[in-house]
Design an enzyme around this catalytic site. Structure first.
Site, PDB file in Angstrom:
ATOM      1  N   TYR A  81       0.819  -1.215   0.000  1.00 20.96           N
ATOM      2  CA  TYR A  81       0.000   0.000   0.000  1.00 20.96           C
ATOM      3  C   TYR A  81       0.853   1.266   0.000  1.00 20.96           C
ATOM      4  O   TYR A  81       0.453   2.287  -0.567  1.00 20.96           O
ATOM      5  CB  TYR A  81      -0.988  -0.025   1.172  1.00 20.96           C
ATOM      6  CG  TYR A  81      -2.245  -0.775   0.797  1.00 20.96           C
ATOM      7  CD1 TYR A  81      -3.254  -0.144   0.066  1.00 20.96           C
ATOM      8  CD2 TYR A  81      -2.392  -2.122   1.089  1.00 20.96           C
ATOM      9  CE1 TYR A  81      -4.389  -0.838  -0.320  1.00 20.96           C
ATOM     10  CE2 TYR A  81      -3.524  -2.822   0.703  1.00 20.96           C
ATOM     11  CZ  TYR A  81      -4.519  -2.166  -0.004  1.00 20.96           C
ATOM     12  OH  TYR A  81      -5.638  -2.862  -0.414  1.00 20.96           O
ATOM     13  N   ARG A 136       1.548   1.688  -3.582  1.00 16.86           N
ATOM     14  CA  ARG A 136       0.380   2.216  -4.297  1.00 16.86           C
ATOM     15  C   ARG A 136       0.160   3.695  -3.985  1.00 16.86           C
ATOM     16  O   ARG A 136      -0.210   4.474  -4.868  1.00 16.86           O
ATOM     17  CB  ARG A 136      -0.867   1.402  -3.930  1.00 16.86           C
ATOM     18  CG  ARG A 136      -0.864  -0.009  -4.487  1.00 16.86           C
ATOM     19  CD  ARG A 136      -2.199  -0.696  -4.269  1.00 16.86           C
ATOM     20  NE  ARG A 136      -3.252  -0.006  -4.991  1.00 16.86           N
ATOM     21  CZ  ARG A 136      -4.551  -0.106  -4.706  1.00 16.86           C
ATOM     22  NH1 ARG A 136      -4.931  -0.851  -3.688  1.00 16.86           N
ATOM     23  NH2 ARG A 136      -5.446   0.532  -5.414  1.00 16.86           N
ATOM     24  N   HIS A 175     -15.259   2.644  -1.066  1.00 10.60           N
ATOM     25  CA  HIS A 175     -14.194   1.668  -0.830  1.00 10.60           C
ATOM     26  C   HIS A 175     -13.048   2.243  -0.002  1.00 10.60           C
ATOM     27  O   HIS A 175     -11.981   1.644   0.082  1.00 10.60           O
ATOM     28  CB  HIS A 175     -13.664   1.127  -2.164  1.00 10.60           C
ATOM     29  CG  HIS A 175     -14.680   0.332  -2.918  1.00 10.60           C
ATOM     30  ND1 HIS A 175     -14.547   0.016  -4.258  1.00 10.60           N
ATOM     31  CD2 HIS A 175     -15.873  -0.194  -2.525  1.00 10.60           C
ATOM     32  CE1 HIS A 175     -15.604  -0.680  -4.652  1.00 10.60           C
ATOM     33  NE2 HIS A 175     -16.417  -0.816  -3.615  1.00 10.60           N
ATOM     34  N   CYS A 207      -6.683   1.517  12.597  1.00  8.49           N
ATOM     35  CA  CYS A 207      -6.223   0.341  13.330  1.00  8.49           C
ATOM     36  C   CYS A 207      -6.890  -0.908  12.759  1.00  8.49           C
ATOM     37  O   CYS A 207      -8.107  -0.938  12.558  1.00  8.49           O
ATOM     38  CB  CYS A 207      -6.559   0.488  14.813  1.00  8.49           C
ATOM     39  SG  CYS A 207      -6.121  -0.960  15.812  1.00  8.49           S
ATOM     40  N   CYS A 222      -3.963   1.311  21.033  1.00  6.53           N
ATOM     41  CA  CYS A 222      -3.767  -0.015  21.633  1.00  6.53           C
ATOM     42  C   CYS A 222      -2.307  -0.437  21.696  1.00  6.53           C
ATOM     43  O   CYS A 222      -1.981  -1.446  22.326  1.00  6.53           O
ATOM     44  CB  CYS A 222      -4.585  -1.069  20.891  1.00  6.53           C
ATOM     45  SG  CYS A 222      -4.064  -1.370  19.178  1.00  6.53           S
ATOM     46  N   GLY A 256     -17.138   5.820 -15.919  1.00  3.44           N
ATOM     47  CA  GLY A 256     -15.936   5.000 -15.840  1.00  3.44           C
ATOM     48  C   GLY A 256     -16.011   3.785 -14.954  1.00  3.44           C
ATOM     49  O   GLY A 256     -15.023   3.415 -14.316  1.00  3.44           O
ATOM     50  N   SER A 283     -17.367  -0.394 -14.686  1.00  3.64           N
ATOM     51  CA  SER A 283     -17.803  -1.550 -15.464  1.00  3.64           C
ATOM     52  C   SER A 283     -19.180  -2.043 -15.055  1.00  3.64           C
ATOM     53  O   SER A 283     -19.837  -2.762 -15.800  1.00  3.64           O
ATOM     54  CB  SER A 283     -16.797  -2.699 -15.308  1.00  3.64           C
ATOM     55  OG  SER A 283     -16.775  -3.142 -13.957  1.00  3.64           O
TER      56      SER A 283
END
Length: 259
Positions: A75, A78, A127, A135, A165, A203, A205
């Site tokens: 990531y 990306r 998304h 976290c 945490c 754009g 599908s």
């Protein structure tokens, strides 16, 4: 060729007439509009040392549990690919349409912030957003978002510690395979699409659910569907108007036709 141009112009005028007659409108955008800015699609991001990996095996909770550093590094890679990307004329045209509708919600399947950069003010990321972090355990509420700019950590050492945490559990704030979409965002998107007079589908599908069902909610509510896509999609069959071309070409012409 002239016939093709005439048909395109007629479709643009038809789409503009539909929008002018509407009291409300919304947008569903997919990977195609971001790809025009140079953002690789999910699978296109597999290059270099990442070419040997299946993205569907990296973007999962199990992959993170098994090898959190590998998923974190992917990531980070990306994020680097989209860091300097700018909005294209399609993004800018959608932002310009806000002057005709208030509000003008954009529901996007994309995890970049190009709509916001272009000036759109009502964007829902179904998304998630790749620039954000949370976290993995959602230890402090769901989701437990964390601004990593406030943390000191070695980016080459895998996920940073969660400040709540203390576990090395930070991850990208995106929806992975096997995870549900955020309930509030999905409920809002469904409400918006069901109540809108028009939805502009750009754009996408129309293959990824539940986002693919959103234009059908507009249709079932008596609204119109305008599709902007150079290719045939699962949305094409229900579209009232199809603008067959890249969003960066079609949407500015649509804005111009709106006057």
């Amino acid at each position: 060729m002239q016939g093709k141009i005439d048909m395109t112009q007629a479709a643009i005028q038809q789409a503009a007439a539909i929008l002018k007659a509407a009291d409300s409108a919304c947008v569903l955008s997919g990977a195609g509009v971001s790809k025009e800015s140079g953002v690789p699609t999910f699978r296109d991001a597999q290059e270099g040392l990442w070419a040997k990996y299946d993205p569907t095996e990296l973007a999962t909770p199990n992959a993170y549990r098994k090898n959190p550093k590998l998923v974190w590094d992917w990531y980070e890679f990306r994020r680097g690919m989209v860091a300097d990307v700018k909005p294209n004329p399609g993004h800018i045209a959608l932002a310009a349409l806000e002057k005709h509708f208030s509000p003008f919600p954009i529901i996007t399947q994309n995890v970049d912030d190009l709509h916001e950069q272009a000036g759109s003010t009502s964007v829902t990321h179904l998304h998630g957003n790749i620039a954000g972090h949370k976290c993995f355990h959602d230890c402090h509420g769901k989701p437990t978002r964390v601004d990593i700019r406030t943390l000191e950590f070695d980016p080459d050492d895998g996920p940073p510690e969660c400040p709540h945490c203390g576990r090395k559990s930070l991850r990208a704030d995106v929806v992975w395979f096997g995870e549900m979409l955020p309930e509030d965002d999905l409920a809002y998107a469904m409400h918006v699409c069901a109540e809108s007079d028009v939805i502009i589908v750009v754009g996408t599908s129309g293959l990824v659910t539940p986002a693919a069902s959103l234009p059908r909610l507009t249709k079932e509510g008596g609204g119109k569907v305008i599709e902007v896509n150079p290719d045939y999609s699962m949305i094409t069959r229900i579209a009232d108007v199809k603008l067959e071309g890249p969003s960066g070409d079609m949407l500015p012409k649509l804005v111009a036709a709106m006057g």
